[in-house]
Enzyme design. Sequence first.
Site, PDB file in Angstrom:
ATOM      1  N   ASP A  71       0.851  -1.180   0.000  1.00 24.38           N
ATOM      2  CA  ASP A  71       0.000   0.000   0.000  1.00 24.38           C
ATOM      3  C   ASP A  71       0.889   1.233   0.000  1.00 24.38           C
ATOM      4  O   ASP A  71       2.006   1.201   0.529  1.00 24.38           O
ATOM      5  CB  ASP A  71      -0.917   0.027   1.227  1.00 24.38           C
ATOM      6  CG  ASP A  71      -2.031   1.036   1.047  1.00 24.38           C
ATOM      7  OD1 ASP A  71      -2.980   0.742   0.301  1.00 24.38           O
ATOM      8  OD2 ASP A  71      -1.939   2.129   1.624  1.00 24.38           O
ATOM      9  N   GLN A  72       0.379   2.287  -0.598  1.00 14.49           N
ATOM     10  CA  GLN A  72       1.123   3.542  -0.649  1.00 14.49           C
ATOM     11  C   GLN A  72       0.224   4.686  -0.223  1.00 14.49           C
ATOM     12  O   GLN A  72      -0.920   4.786  -0.670  1.00 14.49           O
ATOM     13  CB  GLN A  72       1.644   3.804  -2.061  1.00 14.49           C
ATOM     14  CG  GLN A  72       2.486   5.064  -2.150  1.00 14.49           C
ATOM     15  CD  GLN A  72       2.994   5.292  -3.555  1.00 14.49           C
ATOM     16  OE1 GLN A  72       2.248   5.693  -4.416  1.00 14.49           O
ATOM     17  NE2 GLN A  72       4.268   4.997  -3.767  1.00 14.49           N
TER      18      GLN A  72
END
Length: 194
Positions: A71-72
């Site tokens: 995830d970013q």
Amino acid sequence: MPERLLILGSTSRYRRELLERLALPFEVVAPEVDETPLPGESPRDLALRLARAKAWAVARRHPQAVVIGSDQVADLAGEPLGKPGDHARAVAQLRRMRGRTVVFQTALAVVCEATGFDSVELASVQVVFRDLSDAEIERYLRTEQPYDCAGSARSEGLGISLLERIDSDDPTALIGLPLIRTCRLLRAAGMTLP
């Protein structure tokens, strides 16, 4: 002993394209995780929590597989900036980021339920945006339409023109999957890489 099935727990085409660089066979499975931030959760903690949640959501359905979750979250002075989703929100994000440093917090989790392997790492990428004019923002968004990218800029495309500088020890982290860390964790999980 045959290799375990490798699964990318993500619907991101960017992560899929990055993982393909490693020339490993893998499957893609949607993790189906609620990505709503918790009250008071920092961008860093949000990215770490979601990467692990995505990996485990898939690993529970495929316990013999080695699963990658990632995830970013774009971090603007402690405030999480997600994917804009549309033009108006992308304009607002880029206006807020112009002339500023944004930290893209890219978290990576690799898990395997059968072996008990569970590791998560964070790759932080500091990005300095140029002092963009409204006209530059509009031209960029009309051309590239990066509405599915955290922070409204696709650095591997025309979005690189918006930037002054990128500081990172893992250049693919900004695109969404830190491959140096991915290789390290896959090896630790028992996968064979070149």
